[in-house]
Every structure is written in C-alpha cells, then in structure tokens.
Enzyme design. Structure first.
Site, PDB file in Angstrom:
ATOM      1  CB  SER A  71       5.988  -5.387  -1.577  1.00  0.00           C
ATOM      2  OG  SER A  71       5.818  -6.285  -2.630  1.00  0.00           O
TER       3      SER A  71
ATOM      4  CG  ASP B 121       1.314 -10.936   0.163  1.00  0.00           C
ATOM      5  OD1 ASP B 121       2.305 -11.661   0.342  1.00  0.00           O
ATOM      6  OD2 ASP B 121       1.388  -9.730  -0.121  1.00  0.00           O
TER       7      ASP B 121
ATOM      8  CG  ASN C 198      10.267  -3.215  -5.748  1.00  0.00           C
ATOM      9  OD1 ASN C 198      10.007  -2.090  -5.369  1.00  0.00           O
ATOM     10  ND2 ASN C 198       9.616  -4.292  -5.320  1.00  0.00           N
TER      11      ASN C 198
ATOM     12  CG  HIS D 215       5.618 -10.409   0.778  1.00  0.00           C
ATOM     13  ND1 HIS D 215       4.437  -9.912   0.280  1.00  0.00           N
ATOM     14  CD2 HIS D 215       6.603  -9.648   0.244  1.00  0.00           C
ATOM     15  CE1 HIS D 215       4.705  -8.889  -0.523  1.00  0.00           C
ATOM     16  NE2 HIS D 215       6.011  -8.706  -0.561  1.00  0.00           N
TER      17      HIS D 215
END
Length: 550
Positions: free
Chosen positions: A348, A127, A260, A159
């Site tokens: 996520s 990430d 998404n 994130h």
C-alpha cells in the site's frame, strides 16, 4: 498479531440470474456497445428493477433488483455482477526506526540542484479520505469528495492521510516530511466505509470523478484476491475493469498495490491483487532497505511491474488519531500513530511512491502519454537480483519485483533520450465497447500503428464494419523479429475475447510462428467485426496492422 493490510474484495458473477445473496439486490449491469441504456433500463424495470445510477460514459448502470429475479432474455447486457466491497491493501506494523529512507533509495531528489519549473499534476488518491487540514496537506489538495457518505476530510483509519503525505506533503516548509512529488495536486476520493470496506461502485464513481477532474495519475492502495486456479475465490470485476479502462483511455496512469500475504490464501501469494492485475495498471510490489523483496509482498509473473520501498515507511497521519498519544512529540505523523503504523510496511505504501514518480514525469513532460510514463518507469528500474540484494530474484523481469526497484533519477534522465512509442488506441483490450473503432472505406486501405506488451497489454482489439460478401484482407507485421504475434477476426456477436466459450465466434485466425500474420475473409452478413492482435511470448513490440477492403 501483526496486521499488514486490510484487503478483501468483490466477487464476479457472470450469469444473468441473480444469486440469492444478502447483497444481491444491488447490481452492476454492463452494457453492450450497441445497446441503448434507456431501452435496457426499461426492460430491467419490467422485471422489477430500480435504476440507482447510470455510470456513463463507463458502459454500466447500477440497479436494485429483487432477489432471485432472472434477467435472461434482456438484450444489450454484457454482464451482471452483485456489488461487493474491497478493503484496504495494508495496515502497517512495527515501531518507527528511520524517516524517509525511501526518498534517497529511489533517488527522488537526486536529479536537481534547484527545483525545475514544474507543471502542476492532479493525482487522485482513492482511499480512506485524508486530514485535509493537516499542515503538510494545506494548499496541496485540489478537490476532495466522499463516495461513501460523511466528509472526505475525516480519515478514521489514517491510511489515506499516510498515502497522501507520501505523494504530496509540502516541501521546504521547515516542518515535517518532504512529499515525493513537489508538483502534485491531490484529488482525495474517500471510498472506505466505517466498516473498512470499499464498495466497488464507490471505487468506480471515484475513478470517474477523478478523470472528470483532470487526474493524470490515480493511486489505489487497495485490492482483492486474484486466484486463477480457484474461480470461486477470484474476485475479478468487469465493472472495475471497465472503470480502469475508462481512465486509461483518458490518458491516466493507474497505479495499484499488488497486495500482501495477510489477505491471501497462502504466503507468499503467487498472484497480484485486483486492480493491479488488470491490463495497463502499474502493479507495485515492495522492496526492503537492503534490496530484498519481503515475504509479505505478493508475487506475479505477469502483473507485478515494479518494486518500491515497502517497509519502515514514515509519513503523515491524522492529527485526531495522533492526539490519542499526547506524550508523543511527532504529532501529525505516523510515529505517533497506533503501533501498526509506527513502522509501516506493505505494498500500500510502495504504490504511492510509483504514483509520485509518474507525477514527476508528467510535470516535466506534460505531453507524455500514460503508456509512455509507465514504460519509462519500468525500463529505468534497477534490476533486483543477487548483486542488488535480492537472493531469490532472477536477473531481468521476475515475479517478485517485476522490472526491478524504482529509480526516479534514471527515469528523469530518460526524458532526454528517445521516448517509448505512444499508442493512441489504448485501452482497446476486448471486444464490444472496449475495442478501438477503425473506419475503412470500401475499396480502401488503412494502416494502424500500435504496440503490444506481454506483461501489460497482450491484446489489442479493433472494431471494423464489414459488408456482406465483400472480402477484407488483414495483414500484421511486428517490428521486433522474435515477437510471436497472432491475428484473429471475431464475429459481431463477440462480447469477450478471453472467454474460451467464445472461441467458436472466431471467423479467422492466423498463428504462424513469428511476427508476420495475414488472411482474408468474406463475411456472410454485414456487421461490426473485431480484429484481435495478440503477443504470446515475453516481450514488447510495435506493429503495423494493414486492413484492405475489397
């Protein structure tokens, strides 16, 4: 404008002529299973290329090549693709409402009155890095490394810290949130550049590093568009697929967000993102508090395996970012982050919940195989349908929620029952280096027991050495009566079985209805042939492959 994710990705190029793109000078070269990397490198250098890195044992190298140079005629090359970048699958939105409703929804702690004896389980988070000095993550990180320069402990997006906290925040420390996997030890791999892109080669090196450091679970809350109807838009990468296969071969559960709609061509989008849309990857979609699947969550009839809570998610956040809001009391948590994180939503944040569940199963039964863990999570999911809150979801597996919503307590309970059949040959999904090697003596017989799964493992491929003029008999028997199996034998020149242009390389094929297939073949030349077993209808079955050499 609402932003739910940051995802975009690299584009596959299969030709051996480098396209004239700004970034075409940096290439991934996939190596054939019979190729010597030193010989390929020498040939590439003869065309003006410079070796950047050998990714062994993943069969690929990274090179720099002047734009427009042709690689035609170089033996040992499986594919050539320019290195592009992926983006994060999600940047959540909306204000904070409640904290950790997802913990009780998925029944993470319901199985225990007191904590059992856990085996520690390394979980890799590939990430944007993480705030490693965050009080909730101190003592929870096994190792950390950046693959894009800078420090892995600097997370300018938040994130990676958010995802890391969901999985492994400290439990019972009197402050903050409870991580979902008390046994998890984090391997933090930073792959996000300052421009919020994820170079494919950085992702691949991170996967290799995580496997080398002993990861049992890899979480990738990132991805890129899959569009089988528009090849120019589809972002499949063989390099990424090889890296994922390498992880699976080493017993790792790979979990990824299905993606998404804000990064998709339409909403809702009918296809899961890569790497979720790769064999053996547990693709995770989102579910709301009432059991519905939100519109932003990508759909997929094949690669959407499981749903987990994906709205109003609360987690850890880098303290340097929350300090920008000094009046906010919850420093170090997403409720004090930017507006788009205060009511986080997106796949996520669904994916790390499934990663945490996988880590819990490994911690309780360390001997489990990766495919057994994913099978347990899928088989114990709560079906999403009208009665459970999803009006658009059909009974049984569907494109919106896969097998249904994550149920950790049910998965733990399944450990005391007969376990799914283990398949020691995975990930043998293609010809070449991806095939599982099978040795059979001349005049001998070999029986192979394995499994196929229509949604996650449609093809099994075995490499077998055959001699000129010596007949081989192949027989296939499926354990499930209504499983529709097929059996094929491919010639030694085969590289990819999914390429329709390669069908001329099939030496024999048997596609009779049902699960019983057989044929014999006498090769005209000695070489390594490839045996393919495929399941063609929805379902899962174990099978027995019988190989008899004359």
């Amino acid at each position: 404008m609402r932003r739910r994710s940051l995802v975009a990705l690299a584009v596959l190029v299969g030709a051996l002529v480098v396209p004239e793109l700004a970034s075409a000078g940096r290439l991934a070269i996939g190596l054939d299973s019979r190729a010597q990397s030193s010989e390929v490198v020498a040939a590439l250098e003869g065309r003006g290329a410079r070796l950047v890195e050998n990714l062994a044992p993943i069969p690929a190298i990274i090179v720099e090549l002047p734009v427009g140079r042709s690689l035609a005629g170089i033996r040992g090359i499986r594919y050539v693709e320019p290195l592009r970048s992926r983006r994060l699958a999600l940047v959540p939105n909306d204000p904070f409402v409640s904290r950790q409703w997802y913990l009780t929804r998925s029944r993470f702690y319901e199985s225990w009155l007191t904590y059992p004896a856990f085996e520690q389980v390394p979980v890799a988070v590939i990430d944007s890095g993480a705030d490693l000095k965050h009080p909730e993550l101190v003592g929870r990180v096994l190792d950390a490394k950046s693959f894009v320069g800078g420090s892995p402990s600097v997370d300018p997006l938040g994130h990676g810290t958010f995802v890391s906290g969901l999985i492994a925040a400290s439990v019972d420390n009197g402050v903050g949130i409870a991580g979902l996997a008390p046994s998890a030890e984090l391997l933090v791999a930073k792959v996000v550049t300052p421009s919020r892109t994820i170079p494919i080669d950085a992702e691949v090196r991170a996967i290799r590093w995580a496997v080398d450091r002993g990861a049992r679970v890899i979480n990738m809350s990132l991805g890129g568009v899959r569009d089988p109807l528009e090849p120019d838009r589809d972002t499949f990468s063989r390099l990424e697929a090889d890296a994922v296969a390498f992880a699976v071969e080493n017993g790792v559960v790979v979990v990824a967000a299905v993606g998404n709609d804000d990064q998709a061509p339409a909403s809702p989008w009918s296809f899961a993102s890569y790497p979720a849309a790769l064999p053996h990857v547990l693709g995770v979609s989102a579910v709301t508090q009432i059991g519905n699947v939100p519109r932003f969550s990508n759909r997929d009839k094949i690669y959407n395996d499981l749903a987990a809570p994906g709205e109003q998610i609360f987690s850890t956040f880098p303290r340097p970012l929350t300090s920008r809001f000094p009046a906010c009391a919850d420093q170090g948590f997403s409720s004090c982050g930017p507006d788009e994180y205060r009511q986080a939503q997106g796949t996520s944040f669904s994916a790390p919940q499934a990663s945490a569940a996988a880590a819990i199963l490994f911690s309780l039964r360390p001997e489990l195989g990766a495919e057994q863990v994913t099978a347990i999570l899928e088989s114990t999911a709560i079906d999403a349908n009208v009665e459970t809150g999803c009006a658009a979801c059909a009974v049984g597996r569907d494109a919106l929620s896969g097998w249904g919503s994550l149920d950790v307590a049910a998965a733990i309970a399944a450990l005391s029952k007969p376990l799914p059949v283990a398949d020691r040959y995975e990930a043998n999904d293609d010809a070449g280096s991806r095939a599982a090697s099978i040795s059979v003596k001349s005049g001998g017989t070999r029986h192979v027991q394995a499994t196929v799964d229509f949604w996650d493992d449609q093809d099994d491929v075995y490499a077998i050495r055959l001699e000129k003029g010596k007949r081989v008999y192949l027989g296939l028997t499926g354990a499930v009566q209504d499983a529709d199996l097929s059996l094929a034998l491919w010639l030694p020149k085969t590289r990819f079985i999914e390429d329709v242009r390669a069908y001329r390389l099939r030496a024999r094929v048997s596609t009779k209805p049902g699960g019983r297939e057989y044929f014999s073949y006498r090769p005209a030349a000695t070489g390594t042939f490839f045996v393919q077993v495929r399941i063609s209808n929805p379902g899962t079955t174990s099978y027995r492959l019988r190989i008899v050499k004359g």
